[in-house]
Write a protein that holds these residues in place. Structure first.
Motif, PDB file in Angstrom:
ATOM      1  N   HIS A  86      36.816  30.161  34.714  1.00  0.00           N
ATOM      2  CA  HIS A  86      38.098  29.707  34.189  1.00  0.00           C
ATOM      3  C   HIS A  86      38.026  28.494  33.273  1.00  0.00           C
ATOM      4  O   HIS A  86      38.849  27.609  33.368  1.00  0.00           O
ATOM      5  CB  HIS A  86      39.070  29.430  35.333  1.00  0.00           C
ATOM      6  CG  HIS A  86      39.185  30.554  36.284  1.00  0.00           C
ATOM      7  ND1 HIS A  86      39.745  31.757  35.943  1.00  0.00           N
ATOM      8  CD2 HIS A  86      38.759  30.685  37.559  1.00  0.00           C
ATOM      9  CE1 HIS A  86      39.685  32.573  36.981  1.00  0.00           C
ATOM     10  NE2 HIS A  86      39.080  31.957  37.962  1.00  0.00           N
ATOM     11  N   SER A  87      37.023  28.441  32.414  1.00  0.00           N
ATOM     12  CA  SER A  87      37.006  27.350  31.441  1.00  0.00           C
ATOM     13  C   SER A  87      38.181  27.564  30.490  1.00  0.00           C
ATOM     14  O   SER A  87      38.671  28.681  30.331  1.00  0.00           O
ATOM     15  CB  SER A  87      35.685  27.340  30.675  1.00  0.00           C
ATOM     16  OG  SER A  87      35.633  28.426  29.781  1.00  0.00           O
ATOM     17  N   GLU A 137      38.355  27.863  27.392  1.00  0.00           N
ATOM     18  CA  GLU A 137      38.061  28.865  26.376  1.00  0.00           C
ATOM     19  C   GLU A 137      38.230  30.283  26.924  1.00  0.00           C
ATOM     20  O   GLU A 137      38.676  31.173  26.230  1.00  0.00           O
ATOM     21  CB  GLU A 137      36.634  28.699  25.838  1.00  0.00           C
ATOM     22  CG  GLU A 137      36.389  27.386  25.135  1.00  0.00           C
ATOM     23  CD  GLU A 137      36.039  26.253  26.095  1.00  0.00           C
ATOM     24  OE1 GLU A 137      35.751  26.522  27.286  1.00  0.00           O
ATOM     25  OE2 GLU A 137      36.063  25.106  25.665  1.00  0.00           O
ATOM     26  N   LEU A 138      37.854  30.499  28.172  1.00  0.00           N
ATOM     27  CA  LEU A 138      37.906  31.841  28.736  1.00  0.00           C
ATOM     28  C   LEU A 138      39.292  32.225  29.234  1.00  0.00           C
ATOM     29  O   LEU A 138      39.603  33.404  29.341  1.00  0.00           O
ATOM     30  CB  LEU A 138      36.888  31.980  29.869  1.00  0.00           C
ATOM     31  CG  LEU A 138      35.431  31.952  29.414  1.00  0.00           C
ATOM     32  CD1 LEU A 138      34.501  31.967  30.610  1.00  0.00           C
ATOM     33  CD2 LEU A 138      35.138  33.107  28.487  1.00  0.00           C
ATOM     34  N   ALA A 142      40.823  34.157  26.565  1.00  0.00           N
ATOM     35  CA  ALA A 142      39.948  35.197  26.005  1.00  0.00           C
ATOM     36  C   ALA A 142      40.639  36.546  25.984  1.00  0.00           C
ATOM     37  O   ALA A 142      41.447  36.866  26.857  1.00  0.00           O
ATOM     38  CB  ALA A 142      38.659  35.289  26.817  1.00  0.00           C
ATOM     39  N   TRP A 174      39.839  40.236  26.538  1.00  0.00           N
ATOM     40  CA  TRP A 174      38.801  41.039  27.183  1.00  0.00           C
ATOM     41  C   TRP A 174      38.897  42.483  26.747  1.00  0.00           C
ATOM     42  O   TRP A 174      39.988  43.010  26.582  1.00  0.00           O
ATOM     43  CB  TRP A 174      38.922  40.922  28.699  1.00  0.00           C
ATOM     44  CG  TRP A 174      38.635  39.539  29.169  1.00  0.00           C
ATOM     45  CD1 TRP A 174      39.539  38.547  29.370  1.00  0.00           C
ATOM     46  CD2 TRP A 174      37.354  38.977  29.460  1.00  0.00           C
ATOM     47  NE1 TRP A 174      38.902  37.404  29.775  1.00  0.00           N
ATOM     48  CE2 TRP A 174      37.560  37.645  29.845  1.00  0.00           C
ATOM     49  CE3 TRP A 174      36.055  39.483  29.448  1.00  0.00           C
ATOM     50  CZ2 TRP A 174      36.506  36.809  30.198  1.00  0.00           C
ATOM     51  CZ3 TRP A 174      35.010  38.646  29.804  1.00  0.00           C
ATOM     52  CH2 TRP A 174      35.246  37.322  30.175  1.00  0.00           C
ATOM     53  N   ALA A 208      34.297  39.616  26.434  1.00  0.00           N
ATOM     54  CA  ALA A 208      35.232  38.885  25.578  1.00  0.00           C
ATOM     55  C   ALA A 208      34.548  38.695  24.235  1.00  0.00           C
ATOM     56  O   ALA A 208      33.368  38.352  24.168  1.00  0.00           O
ATOM     57  CB  ALA A 208      35.598  37.545  26.185  1.00  0.00           C
ATOM     58  N   PHE A 250      33.379  34.759  20.555  1.00  0.00           N
ATOM     59  CA  PHE A 250      32.694  33.577  21.058  1.00  0.00           C
ATOM     60  C   PHE A 250      31.375  33.477  20.303  1.00  0.00           C
ATOM     61  O   PHE A 250      30.418  34.167  20.660  1.00  0.00           O
ATOM     62  CB  PHE A 250      32.453  33.669  22.572  1.00  0.00           C
ATOM     63  CG  PHE A 250      33.683  33.430  23.385  1.00  0.00           C
ATOM     64  CD1 PHE A 250      33.973  32.171  23.859  1.00  0.00           C
ATOM     65  CD2 PHE A 250      34.569  34.460  23.643  1.00  0.00           C
ATOM     66  CE1 PHE A 250      35.126  31.934  24.595  1.00  0.00           C
ATOM     67  CE2 PHE A 250      35.721  34.245  24.369  1.00  0.00           C
ATOM     68  CZ  PHE A 250      36.002  32.976  24.847  1.00  0.00           C
ATOM     69  N   PRO A 262      30.683  36.592  26.818  1.00  0.00           N
ATOM     70  CA  PRO A 262      31.128  36.501  28.204  1.00  0.00           C
ATOM     71  C   PRO A 262      31.313  37.915  28.780  1.00  0.00           C
ATOM     72  O   PRO A 262      31.875  38.790  28.119  1.00  0.00           O
ATOM     73  CB  PRO A 262      32.472  35.774  28.114  1.00  0.00           C
ATOM     74  CG  PRO A 262      32.459  35.094  26.780  1.00  0.00           C
ATOM     75  CD  PRO A 262      31.661  36.005  25.899  1.00  0.00           C
ATOM     76  N   ARG A 270      32.396  40.128  32.471  1.00  0.00           N
ATOM     77  CA  ARG A 270      32.977  40.031  33.810  1.00  0.00           C
ATOM     78  C   ARG A 270      33.223  41.424  34.383  1.00  0.00           C
ATOM     79  O   ARG A 270      33.229  42.430  33.671  1.00  0.00           O
ATOM     80  CB  ARG A 270      34.281  39.244  33.798  1.00  0.00           C
ATOM     81  CG  ARG A 270      35.438  39.997  33.181  1.00  0.00           C
ATOM     82  CD  ARG A 270      36.708  39.183  33.238  1.00  0.00           C
ATOM     83  NE  ARG A 270      37.840  39.957  32.708  1.00  0.00           N
ATOM     84  CZ  ARG A 270      39.051  39.482  32.561  1.00  0.00           C
ATOM     85  NH1 ARG A 270      39.309  38.231  32.888  1.00  0.00           N
ATOM     86  NH2 ARG A 270      40.018  40.250  32.081  1.00  0.00           N
ATOM     87  N   VAL A 307      32.178  34.707  35.610  1.00  0.00           N
ATOM     88  CA  VAL A 307      31.878  35.269  34.292  1.00  0.00           C
ATOM     89  C   VAL A 307      30.441  34.900  33.969  1.00  0.00           C
ATOM     90  O   VAL A 307      30.028  33.758  34.155  1.00  0.00           O
ATOM     91  CB  VAL A 307      32.832  34.683  33.220  1.00  0.00           C
ATOM     92  CG1 VAL A 307      32.416  35.127  31.826  1.00  0.00           C
ATOM     93  CG2 VAL A 307      34.267  35.072  33.510  1.00  0.00           C
ATOM     94  N   VAL A 331      27.845  34.412  30.991  1.00  0.00           N
ATOM     95  CA  VAL A 331      27.828  34.205  29.549  1.00  0.00           C
ATOM     96  C   VAL A 331      26.398  34.410  29.069  1.00  0.00           C
ATOM     97  O   VAL A 331      25.491  33.715  29.507  1.00  0.00           O
ATOM     98  CB  VAL A 331      28.351  32.807  29.175  1.00  0.00           C
ATOM     99  CG1 VAL A 331      28.309  32.605  27.665  1.00  0.00           C
ATOM    100  CG2 VAL A 331      29.776  32.619  29.698  1.00  0.00           C
TER     101      VAL A 331
END
Length: 65
Positions: free
Chosen positions: A3-4, A6-7, A10, A12, A29, A32, A37, A39, A48, A50
């Motif tokens: 859950h940054s 950036e994400l 996202a 998906w 995603a 980037f 990323p 998931r 996730v 990366v």
């Protein structure tokens, strides 16, 4: 990575090879730079992974071969 910022925003995309019955579903995603990323679509709030773009490309090409 969980859950940054950036994400969270996202977009998906589910693999076209994923099971349509809700089974083995992988999502990536896009947009980037330098990273992909990945998931599990059944657990969208879970972890996730990366992966560097080069490693992802090698993985996809190996699956196609």
């Amino acid at each position: 990575m969980r859950h940054s910022p950036e994400l969270i925003s996202a977009r998906w995309r589910r693999s076209s090879y994923s099971n349509a019955n809700g089974g083995e579903c992988v999502e990536i995603a896009e947009d980037f730079p330098g990273a992909v990323p990945v998931r599990d679509s059944k657990n969208p709030h879970g972890p996730v992974v990366v992966v560097p773009v080069g490693a992802w490309d090698a993985f996809v090409n190996a699956l196609k071969a």
